[in-house]
Design a protein around this motif. Sequence first.
Motif, PDB file in Angstrom:
ATOM      1  N   PRO A 127       1.020  -1.241  -0.083  1.00 57.36           N
ATOM      2  CA  PRO A 127       0.027   0.014   0.081  1.00 57.36           C
ATOM      3  C   PRO A 127       0.775   1.121   0.087  1.00 57.36           C
ATOM      4  CG  PRO A 127      -0.917  -1.544   1.467  1.00 57.36           C
ATOM      5  CD  PRO A 127       0.358  -2.194   0.893  1.00 57.36           C
ATOM      6  N   GLY A 128       0.426   2.234  -0.740  1.00 54.94           N
ATOM      7  CA  GLY A 128       1.037   3.638  -0.625  1.00 54.94           C
ATOM      8  C   GLY A 128       0.372   4.680  -1.547  1.00 54.94           C
ATOM      9  N   LEU A 129       0.931   5.802  -1.523  1.00 53.53           N
ATOM     10  CA  LEU A 129      -0.013   6.728  -2.496  1.00 53.53           C
ATOM     11  C   LEU A 129       0.365   6.536  -3.800  1.00 53.53           C
ATOM     12  CD1 LEU A 129       0.731   9.835   0.021  1.00 53.53           C
ATOM     13  CD2 LEU A 129      -1.272   8.646  -0.105  1.00 53.53           C
ATOM     14  N   GLY A 130      -0.544   6.795  -4.703  1.00 48.91           N
ATOM     15  CA  GLY A 130      -0.615   6.834  -6.082  1.00 48.91           C
ATOM     16  C   GLY A 130      -0.273   5.446  -6.879  1.00 48.91           C
ATOM     17  N   LEU A 131       0.044   5.598  -8.004  1.00 51.87           N
ATOM     18  CA  LEU A 131       0.426   4.121  -8.717  1.00 51.87           C
ATOM     19  C   LEU A 131       1.993   3.825  -8.423  1.00 51.87           C
ATOM     20  CD1 LEU A 131      -1.176   4.722 -12.143  1.00 51.87           C
ATOM     21  CD2 LEU A 131      -2.146   3.749 -10.219  1.00 51.87           C
ATOM     22  N   ALA A 132       2.099   2.547  -7.977  1.00 52.50           N
ATOM     23  CA  ALA A 132       3.472   2.167  -7.704  1.00 52.50           C
ATOM     24  C   ALA A 132       4.563   1.972  -8.725  1.00 52.50           C
ATOM     25  CB  ALA A 132       3.512   0.666  -6.937  1.00 52.50           C
ATOM     26  N   GLY A 202     -16.658  -4.825   1.467  1.00 55.35           N
ATOM     27  CA  GLY A 202     -16.514  -3.435   1.903  1.00 55.35           C
ATOM     28  C   GLY A 202     -16.543  -2.270   1.023  1.00 55.35           C
ATOM     29  N   SER A 203     -15.254  -1.276   0.951  1.00 55.09           N
ATOM     30  CA  SER A 203     -15.331  -0.275   0.317  1.00 55.09           C
ATOM     31  C   SER A 203     -15.278  -0.677  -1.118  1.00 55.09           C
ATOM     32  CB  SER A 203     -14.246   0.694   0.982  1.00 55.09           C
ATOM     33  OG  SER A 203     -13.115  -0.106   0.530  1.00 55.09           O
ATOM     34  N   GLY A 204     -14.705  -1.753  -1.305  1.00 55.36           N
ATOM     35  CA  GLY A 204     -14.183  -2.124  -2.834  1.00 55.36           C
ATOM     36  C   GLY A 204     -13.322  -1.012  -3.358  1.00 55.36           C
ATOM     37  N   GLN A 205     -12.375  -0.425  -2.613  1.00 55.19           N
ATOM     38  CA  GLN A 205     -11.488   0.483  -3.051  1.00 55.19           C
ATOM     39  C   GLN A 205     -10.178   0.020  -3.612  1.00 55.19           C
ATOM     40  OE1 GLN A 205     -10.714   3.276   0.274  1.00 55.19           O
ATOM     41  NE2 GLN A 205      -9.498   1.659   1.321  1.00 55.19           N
ATOM     42  N   GLY A 206      -9.759  -1.221  -3.207  1.00 54.11           N
ATOM     43  CA  GLY A 206      -8.896  -1.850  -3.932  1.00 54.11           C
ATOM     44  C   GLY A 206      -8.513  -1.799  -5.456  1.00 54.11           C
ATOM     45  N   VAL A 207      -7.268  -1.201  -6.004  1.00 53.81           N
ATOM     46  CA  VAL A 207      -6.920  -0.741  -6.995  1.00 53.81           C
ATOM     47  C   VAL A 207      -6.461  -2.026  -7.847  1.00 53.81           C
ATOM     48  CG1 VAL A 207      -6.108   0.798  -8.514  1.00 53.81           C
ATOM     49  CG2 VAL A 207      -6.815   1.629  -6.376  1.00 53.81           C
ATOM     50  N   TRP A 208      -7.083  -2.413  -9.049  1.00 49.67           N
ATOM     51  CA  TRP A 208      -6.544  -3.533  -9.736  1.00 49.67           C
ATOM     52  C   TRP A 208      -5.862  -3.009 -11.126  1.00 49.67           C
ATOM     53  CZ3 TRP A 208      -9.014  -8.842  -9.437  1.00 49.67           C
ATOM     54  CH2 TRP A 208      -9.549  -9.063  -8.388  1.00 49.67           C
ATOM     55  N   SER A 209      -4.838  -3.534 -11.425  1.00 49.17           N
ATOM     56  CA  SER A 209      -3.908  -3.366 -12.587  1.00 49.17           C
ATOM     57  C   SER A 209      -4.129  -4.586 -13.474  1.00 49.17           C
ATOM     58  CB  SER A 209      -2.398  -3.121 -12.183  1.00 49.17           C
ATOM     59  OG  SER A 209      -2.299  -1.935 -11.638  1.00 49.17           O
ATOM     60  N   TRP A 210      -4.489  -4.140 -14.823  1.00 50.58           N
ATOM     61  CA  TRP A 210      -4.808  -5.321 -15.900  1.00 50.58           C
ATOM     62  C   TRP A 210      -3.897  -5.525 -16.659  1.00 50.58           C
ATOM     63  CZ3 TRP A 210      -9.108  -8.136 -14.575  1.00 50.58           C
ATOM     64  CH2 TRP A 210      -9.886  -7.598 -13.672  1.00 50.58           C
ATOM     65  N   ALA A 211      -3.774  -6.334 -17.452  1.00 46.74           N
ATOM     66  CA  ALA A 211      -3.263  -6.640 -18.798  1.00 46.74           C
ATOM     67  C   ALA A 211      -3.807  -7.471 -19.775  1.00 46.74           C
ATOM     68  CB  ALA A 211      -1.909  -7.019 -18.687  1.00 46.74           C
ATOM     69  N   HIS A 212      -4.454  -7.221 -20.852  1.00 46.46           N
ATOM     70  CA  HIS A 212      -4.818  -7.955 -22.009  1.00 46.46           C
ATOM     71  C   HIS A 212      -3.636  -8.980 -22.239  1.00 46.46           C
ATOM     72  CE1 HIS A 212      -6.615  -9.364 -25.667  1.00 46.46           C
ATOM     73  NE2 HIS A 212      -7.657  -9.148 -25.244  1.00 46.46           N
ATOM     74  N   TYR A 275      -8.278  -8.608   1.389  1.00 47.72           N
ATOM     75  CA  TYR A 275      -7.130  -7.801   0.960  1.00 47.72           C
ATOM     76  C   TYR A 275      -7.399  -7.455  -0.475  1.00 47.72           C
ATOM     77  CZ  TYR A 275      -2.259  -6.455   0.298  1.00 47.72           C
ATOM     78  OH  TYR A 275      -1.387  -5.494   0.008  1.00 47.72           O
ATOM     79  N   TYR A 276      -7.939  -8.433  -1.685  1.00 53.87           N
ATOM     80  CA  TYR A 276      -8.018  -7.975  -2.854  1.00 53.87           C
ATOM     81  C   TYR A 276      -8.942  -7.077  -3.003  1.00 53.87           C
ATOM     82  CZ  TYR A 276      -5.522 -11.966  -4.884  1.00 53.87           C
ATOM     83  OH  TYR A 276      -4.574 -12.948  -5.266  1.00 53.87           O
ATOM     84  N   ALA A 277     -10.035  -6.998  -2.275  1.00 53.41           N
ATOM     85  CA  ALA A 277     -11.231  -6.092  -2.469  1.00 53.41           C
ATOM     86  C   ALA A 277     -10.908  -4.650  -1.852  1.00 53.41           C
ATOM     87  CB  ALA A 277     -12.365  -6.324  -1.604  1.00 53.41           C
ATOM     88  N   THR A 278      -9.787  -4.563  -0.748  1.00 53.68           N
ATOM     89  CA  THR A 278      -9.770  -3.194  -0.464  1.00 53.68           C
ATOM     90  C   THR A 278      -8.416  -2.744  -0.295  1.00 53.68           C
ATOM     91  OG1 THR A 278      -9.474  -4.246   2.193  1.00 53.68           O
ATOM     92  CG2 THR A 278     -11.765  -3.815   1.368  1.00 53.68           C
ATOM     93  N   GLN A 279      -7.300  -3.558  -0.421  1.00 60.65           N
ATOM     94  CA  GLN A 279      -5.921  -3.009  -0.135  1.00 60.65           C
ATOM     95  C   GLN A 279      -4.942  -3.244  -1.480  1.00 60.65           C
ATOM     96  OE1 GLN A 279      -4.623  -1.937   2.859  1.00 60.65           O
ATOM     97  NE2 GLN A 279      -6.895  -1.963   3.519  1.00 60.65           N
ATOM     98  N   LEU A 280      -5.640  -3.773  -2.637  1.00 67.62           N
ATOM     99  CA  LEU A 280      -4.486  -3.660  -3.612  1.00 67.62           C
ATOM    100  C   LEU A 280      -4.225  -2.312  -4.329  1.00 67.62           C
ATOM    101  CD1 LEU A 280      -5.795  -6.351  -6.210  1.00 67.62           C
ATOM    102  CD2 LEU A 280      -4.035  -6.640  -4.353  1.00 67.62           C
ATOM    103  N   ARG A 281      -2.914  -2.031  -4.749  1.00 72.21           N
ATOM    104  CA  ARG A 281      -2.435  -1.015  -5.185  1.00 72.21           C
ATOM    105  C   ARG A 281      -2.079  -0.912  -6.803  1.00 72.21           C
ATOM    106  NH1 ARG A 281       3.038   2.116  -3.321  1.00 72.21           N
ATOM    107  NH2 ARG A 281       2.841   4.032  -4.554  1.00 72.21           N
ATOM    108  N   GLY A 282      -2.704  -0.112  -7.268  1.00 69.55           N
ATOM    109  CA  GLY A 282      -2.400   0.056  -8.885  1.00 69.55           C
ATOM    110  C   GLY A 282      -0.997   0.177  -9.234  1.00 69.55           C
ATOM    111  N   ALA A 283      -0.623  -0.223 -10.333  1.00 66.25           N
ATOM    112  CA  ALA A 283       0.955   0.325 -10.504  1.00 66.25           C
ATOM    113  C   ALA A 283       1.000   1.126 -12.003  1.00 66.25           C
ATOM    114  CB  ALA A 283       1.410  -1.435 -11.070  1.00 66.25           C
ATOM    115  N   SER A 284       2.160   1.888 -12.022  1.00 64.13           N
ATOM    116  CA  SER A 284       2.439   2.582 -13.313  1.00 64.13           C
ATOM    117  C   SER A 284       2.986   1.885 -14.455  1.00 64.13           C
ATOM    118  CB  SER A 284       3.355   3.897 -12.866  1.00 64.13           C
ATOM    119  OG  SER A 284       3.698   4.573 -13.916  1.00 64.13           O
ATOM    120  N   ASN A 285       2.654   2.120 -15.465  1.00 62.73           N
ATOM    121  CA  ASN A 285       3.340   1.484 -16.759  1.00 62.73           C
ATOM    122  C   ASN A 285       4.127   2.331 -17.506  1.00 62.73           C
ATOM    123  OD1 ASN A 285       1.718   3.199 -18.342  1.00 62.73           O
ATOM    124  ND2 ASN A 285       0.477   1.475 -18.991  1.00 62.73           N
TER     125      ASN A 285
END
Length: 304
Positions: A127-132, A202-212, A275-285
């Motif tokens: 966890p952290g601020l912004g995209l990892a 919960g909040s559903g605020q976990g941020v998911w990063s995707w890749a086709h 954890y998946y639903a509330t804590q995941l952090r998105g990543a920068s590409n």
Amino acid sequence: MRVFVAGATGVIGRPLISALVAAGHDVIGMTSSARGLKTLEEYGAEGVVANALEGQAVTSAMQRLLPEVVIEELTSLPKHYTHEEMRAAADRDHKLRLEGGHNVQNAAKAAGARRYLVQSTGFFYAPGLGLATETDPLALSASPAVSANVQTYLETEQRVLNAPDLEGVALRYGFFYGPGTWFTAGGEVANQVQERKYPIAGSGQGVWSWAHVEDAAAATVASLKCAPGIYNIVDDNPSQLSVWLPAFAAAVGAPEPPCISEEEARQIAGPDSVYYATQLRGASNAKAKRELGFAPRRLEWLAR
């Protein structure tokens, strides 16, 4: 370029083989079955049958074929994306990635390969601020299964990136979606969403990063010539569970997903689901776009 792919008939393996062949490379795919061998031939690649856990068999195959580059895409995930099946498959998957991957890398080095690419995670950042970015830590202190997965990925990355005499590249893919994945129309998650068995916890605020999977394959092909190191192979707009899941449901013609509390999710599916639903952090590409020319498509169910 002569390229050897271990895990060549998996979810990422198939589009990767296709992309490598289309790019004009001399491609060899490793599979553990005769059925996989037939699939590779249909894709226009040479195939070899070997179990990654049998080190001597892998070494013999590699020394006969002498690839310049080896791509490790080893996984042993279940067909059905349920908490029970994922837990049951965990030990087998870790063993294949760690022991099997070690065998493949040793064989690559013995055969004189100069570059080695390996699959890693772009969705388990701490966890952290912004995209990892690639320099941010992964989530070693997360829920039990997430922590175990992170430990496996870190051991794998260290094995590859610290290997002498090999150009090591770790590709931190986002959650795969598209043909052949769980996240596609008719796929495992789509079926669960249809049955309202995939809730927002919960909040559903976990941020998911995707890749086709096809974008991930294209980035992997580009990584044959990049500087060694770590690259996030993820979409441009990582999204919260509370955003992407209702949109995914609408895209596959399913009803609105139910909402449950964190405690309900913990009781039903365990702490990892929370954890998946509330804590995941998105990543920068940004690095992959800059250095690989990576151009991911917009997550298709948010593009509507």
